[in-house]
Design a protein around this motif. Structure first.
Motif: not given
Length: 210
Positions: A1-24
């Protein structure tokens, strides 16, 4: 599920903002079942400032479908992934490659730019993906699933860090000697040839959600 979440989060959002939110997010909801049981308020609160909060709700709906249809396990085939709510062509291909190490055609903006320059010889791909682009990408993906997954990751990374849109680092490019755009003098054109090899509009395809 982690890859699904990361790919959806990364849509129109930079990696720097996504990474900490993804981990949480993954620490709180590590499985589709855990996310499916979450409340709307909790999901939106966890999404915080990533923007486009509908993506968070789509993720929960997707998790519910995974639980209902697949016993809580993310499916491994593109067809099954595409049948899930909120999962489009790119996301399905990315999940196959990066979650399961399978063969799929992963084409994002960076990959389109790499192929336009190295194979076609134009500076940039057109705004809308064309059928010819996707066909070209499919022909280049290795048949071996492991090699295909590595190809997907490498081509995306090349476009993101070296073959960038505004300031490509051609001297650092591992395929600079093969790049048709560079060998042609890096012309500032962005028109891809049509199916017959002539410049033109060509057919277009919809990339789909995700």
């Amino acid at each position: 599920m982690g890859v699904v979440v990361s790919e959806v989060m990364l849509q129109q959002t930079p990696v720097s903002r996504v990474e900490p939110r993804w981990r949480e997010w993954m620490e709180r909801w590590p499985t589709p079942a855990a996310l499916a049981a979450a409340t709307t308020a909790d999901v939106l609160r966890a999404w915080d400032r990533l923007g486009y909060p509908r993506r968070a709700l789509r993720l929960r709906t997707c998790a519910e479908a995974v639980v209902d249809r697949h016993g809580g396990r993310v499916p491994e085939t593109e067809a099954e992934l595409l049948a899930l709510p909120g999962i489009g062509t790119y996301t399905a291909a990315a999940v196959v490659a990066f979650a399961f190490g399978g063969r799929s055609v992963v084409v994002d903006t960076n990959v389109r730019r790499v192929l336009a320059r190295t194979v076609v010889g134009t500076a940039l791909p057109p705004p809308t993906p064309r059928a010819a682009e996707l066909a070209l990408a499919a022909r280049l993906v290795p048949d071996d699933p492991t090699a295909a997954a590595a190809w997907a990751a490498a081509s995306m990374e090349l476009g993101a860090t070296v073959c960038t849109a505004r300031a490509p680092r051609c001297p650092a490019c591992p395929v600079a000697d093969l790049c048709r755009w560079r060998l042609a003098g890096s012309p500032r054109t962005s028109t891809l040839p049509d199916a017959g090899g002539r410049p033109g509009r060509g057919p277009t395809v919809r990339s789909g959600a995700g």
